[in-house]
Enzyme design. Structure first.
Site, mmCIF file in Angstrom:
data_model
loop_
_atom_site.group_PDB
_atom_site.id
_atom_site.type_symbol
_atom_site.label_atom_id
_atom_site.label_comp_id
_atom_site.label_asym_id
_atom_site.label_seq_id
_atom_site.Cartn_x
_atom_site.Cartn_y
_atom_site.Cartn_z
ATOM 1 N N LYS A 49 -25.297 24.313 12.225
ATOM 2 C CA LYS A 49 -26.046 24.310 13.481
ATOM 3 C C LYS A 49 -26.200 25.718 14.054
ATOM 4 O O LYS A 49 -27.232 26.056 14.621
ATOM 5 C CB LYS A 49 -25.376 23.393 14.505
ATOM 6 C CG LYS A 49 -25.507 21.922 14.156
ATOM 7 C CD LYS A 49 -25.134 21.033 15.317
ATOM 8 C CE LYS A 49 -25.471 19.577 14.974
ATOM 9 N NZ LYS A 49 -25.287 18.697 16.126
ATOM 10 N N LYS B 244 -29.251 16.643 5.344
ATOM 11 C CA LYS B 244 -29.072 15.313 5.925
ATOM 12 C C LYS B 244 -30.124 15.041 6.992
ATOM 13 O O LYS B 244 -30.604 15.965 7.644
ATOM 14 C CB LYS B 244 -27.662 15.141 6.483
ATOM 15 C CG LYS B 244 -27.457 15.621 7.900
ATOM 16 C CD LYS B 244 -26.112 15.148 8.438
ATOM 17 C CE LYS B 244 -26.042 15.378 9.937
ATOM 18 N NZ LYS B 244 -26.708 14.312 10.698
ATOM 19 N N LYS C 292 -31.035 14.348 13.966
ATOM 20 C CA LYS C 292 -31.868 14.323 15.170
ATOM 21 C C LYS C 292 -32.385 15.706 15.489
ATOM 22 O O LYS C 292 -33.479 15.870 16.010
ATOM 23 C CB LYS C 292 -31.060 13.811 16.360
ATOM 24 C CG LYS C 292 -30.847 12.321 16.352
ATOM 25 C CD LYS C 292 -30.212 11.898 17.663
ATOM 26 C CE LYS C 292 -28.873 11.229 17.443
ATOM 27 N NZ LYS C 292 -27.722 12.115 17.615
HETATM 28 P P1 ATP Z 1 -27.586 15.958 15.766
HETATM 29 O O1 ATP Z 1 -28.578 16.577 14.831
HETATM 30 O O2 ATP Z 1 -27.932 16.128 17.214
HETATM 31 O O3 ATP Z 1 -26.159 16.332 15.420
HETATM 32 P P2 ATP Z 1 -27.254 13.562 14.240
HETATM 33 O O4 ATP Z 1 -28.478 12.987 13.665
HETATM 34 O O5 ATP Z 1 -26.356 14.353 13.333
HETATM 35 O O6 ATP Z 1 -27.703 14.405 15.508
HETATM 36 P P3 ATP Z 1 -25.024 12.454 15.657
HETATM 37 O O7 ATP Z 1 -25.221 11.956 17.037
HETATM 38 O O8 ATP Z 1 -24.433 13.818 15.458
HETATM 39 O O9 ATP Z 1 -26.440 12.387 14.909
HETATM 40 O O10 ATP Z 1 -24.167 11.423 14.804
HETATM 41 C C1 ATP Z 1 -24.041 10.060 15.152
HETATM 42 C C2 ATP Z 1 -23.488 9.263 14.000
HETATM 43 O O11 ATP Z 1 -24.473 9.148 12.977
HETATM 44 C C3 ATP Z 1 -22.254 9.879 13.317
HETATM 45 O O12 ATP Z 1 -21.368 8.813 13.002
HETATM 46 C C4 ATP Z 1 -22.799 10.463 12.056
HETATM 47 O O13 ATP Z 1 -21.845 10.457 11.004
HETATM 48 C C5 ATP Z 1 -23.945 9.522 11.731
HETATM 49 N N1 ATP Z 1 -24.998 10.216 10.994
HETATM 50 C C6 ATP Z 1 -25.755 11.228 11.460
HETATM 51 N N2 ATP Z 1 -26.643 11.605 10.536
HETATM 52 C C7 ATP Z 1 -26.423 10.823 9.452
HETATM 53 C C8 ATP Z 1 -27.023 10.734 8.160
HETATM 54 N N3 ATP Z 1 -28.026 11.517 7.799
HETATM 55 N N4 ATP Z 1 -26.568 9.799 7.299
HETATM 56 C C9 ATP Z 1 -25.554 8.977 7.656
HETATM 57 N N5 ATP Z 1 -24.950 9.000 8.855
HETATM 58 C C10 ATP Z 1 -25.371 9.912 9.747
HETATM 59 MG MG MG Z 2 -24.671 15.441 14.100
#
Ligand code: ATP
Ligand code: MG
Length: 332
Positions: free
Chosen positions: A112, A195, A198
């Site tokens: 990040k 991955k 968001k």
């Molecule tokens: P950000 O980019 O803001 O970090 P994010 O998409 O990584 O957002 P989080 O809110 O950080 O989402 O994570 C929420 C949950 O979703 C966590 O349990 C994380 O392990 C899961 N998660 C996030 N992205 C993935 C992915 N690509 N595949 C599987 N699980 C995911």
């Molecule tokens: Mg995340």
């Protein structure tokens, strides 16, 4: 019932398929067997710049998506992190027992921070995993369902819990990661070695839960694959296809081998079309229900308020013990 805790950041106006597969899908099942706490990680979200109006709105929207995906706020404790002050308070104490080098090894920070430039990244982003450790330890959670991307943070949480217990006496339950399957990491459809996130710069490779079905179909049909054209599972050589096969298998509750067998010999187009149908079938009802819930924001706020009371009760008790063990003078 064993205690369980998990959360997500309200860092976008919609959750994505990775959040659904990596988190929500298992949460829904686990709330039956656990005393489950699910929260909206707004304090985590502000570790990268957020628009204040959007953040407030996204917190409600994410709450609605939890409920729409099957989290029952009368059975599980569903709350907003900032409604429970003990999260920030425990994070401070844990910061004082975390090594700088230890924190610097966290790969999520490196990922990040490199997006923003190391210099621009906040200290809050650096210490994000410590706040996360506090989230978990406050509730004495045993099981912490997360996606594969969070494994390293759970390991840190275990280390901090053990260190605190050794130094100050038994205080925290040492949690274990509850990672759905090793396939539970969903990749960006346009950039299948990164991955699905968001906070990705480009969203063309993200399946948002709140996308209209037409958009979802389009994104899947346009997913990056490879020129070889043969349907088989190869994470290294064919990451795009491997991701599509994984999603298909999980959403239909089948094995990847089984899915490969069905589509082997056919073109990628056939697989994508079938996958688009499966994904829309999963996501469309969640979208529908979310939009209904968002029609009554007062009711969402009421649910969050009642649940914050329950969360505060548990969290305050742990924090009081921590302050006492560390030797902070109680206020009389
Ligand atoms: P950000 O980019 O803001 O970090 P994010 O998409 O990584 O957002 P989080 O809110 O950080 O989402 O994570 C929420 C949950 O979703 C966590 O349990 C994380 O392990 C899961 N998660 C996030 N992205 C993935 C992915 N690509 N595949 C599987 N699980 C995911
Ligand atoms: Mg995340």
């Amino acid at each position: 019932k064993p205690r369980l805790l998990s959360g997500m950041q309200p860092s976008a106006d919609s959750l994505h398929l990775g959040n659904y597969i990596g988190a929500l899908l298992s949460w829904k099942a686990l709330q039956e067997t656990h005393d489950a706490f699910f929260f909206l990680a707004d304090l985590h979200a502000i570790t990268v710049p957020q628009d204040p109006i959007a953040l407030r709105e996204n917190t409600r929207r994410t709450t609605a998506q939890y409920i729409a995906a099957g989290i029952d706020p009368t059975r599980s404790t569903l709350f907003v992190q900032s409604h429970v002050p003990a999260h920030a308070e425990l994070a401070w104490v844990l910061n004082t027992i975390t090594g700088f080098g230890e924190a610097a090894r966290m790969t999520q920070f490196k990922d990040k921070a490199s997006k923003q430039g190391q210099e621009a990244a906040s200290v809050g982003l650096f210490t994000y995993p410590v706040l996360q450790a506090g989230d978990i330890l406050l509730y004495q959670a045993v099981d912490v369902p997360v996606g594969e991307d969070q494994r390293q943070h759970i390991e840190l949480t275990r280390d901090l819990a053990n260190r605190f217990n050794a130094r100050f006496g038994d205080t925290f339950t040492v949690p274990k990661p509850y990672i759905l399957k090793d396939t539970a990491k969903i990749f960006d459809l346009q950039n299948p070695t990164a991955k699905m996130s968001k906070s990705s710069e480009s969203t063309s490779g993200l399946i948002w839960l709140l996308d209209e079905p037409k958009i979802t179909e389009k994104k899947i049909m346009r997913a990056v694959t490879d020129a070889d054209g043969e349907v088989r599972f190869d994470r290294e050589l064919k990451p795009g296809l491997a991701n599509l096969l994984t999603v298909f298998a999980i959403l239909t509750d089948r094995t990847v081998d089984d899915v490969v067998e069905e589509f082997a010999g056919g073109g990628y187009g056939t697989l994508k079309k079938a996958l688009a149908e499966v994904v829309v079938e999963t996501v469309a009802p969640i979208r529908q229900r979310t939009l209904e819930l968002l029609d009554d924001p007062g009711e969402l706020d009421r649910i969050l308020s009642v649940n914050a009371d329950r969360a505060n009760e548990v969290a305050e008790a742990t924090l009081a013990t921590v302050y006492d063990r560390v030797g902070l003078l109680p206020r009389r």
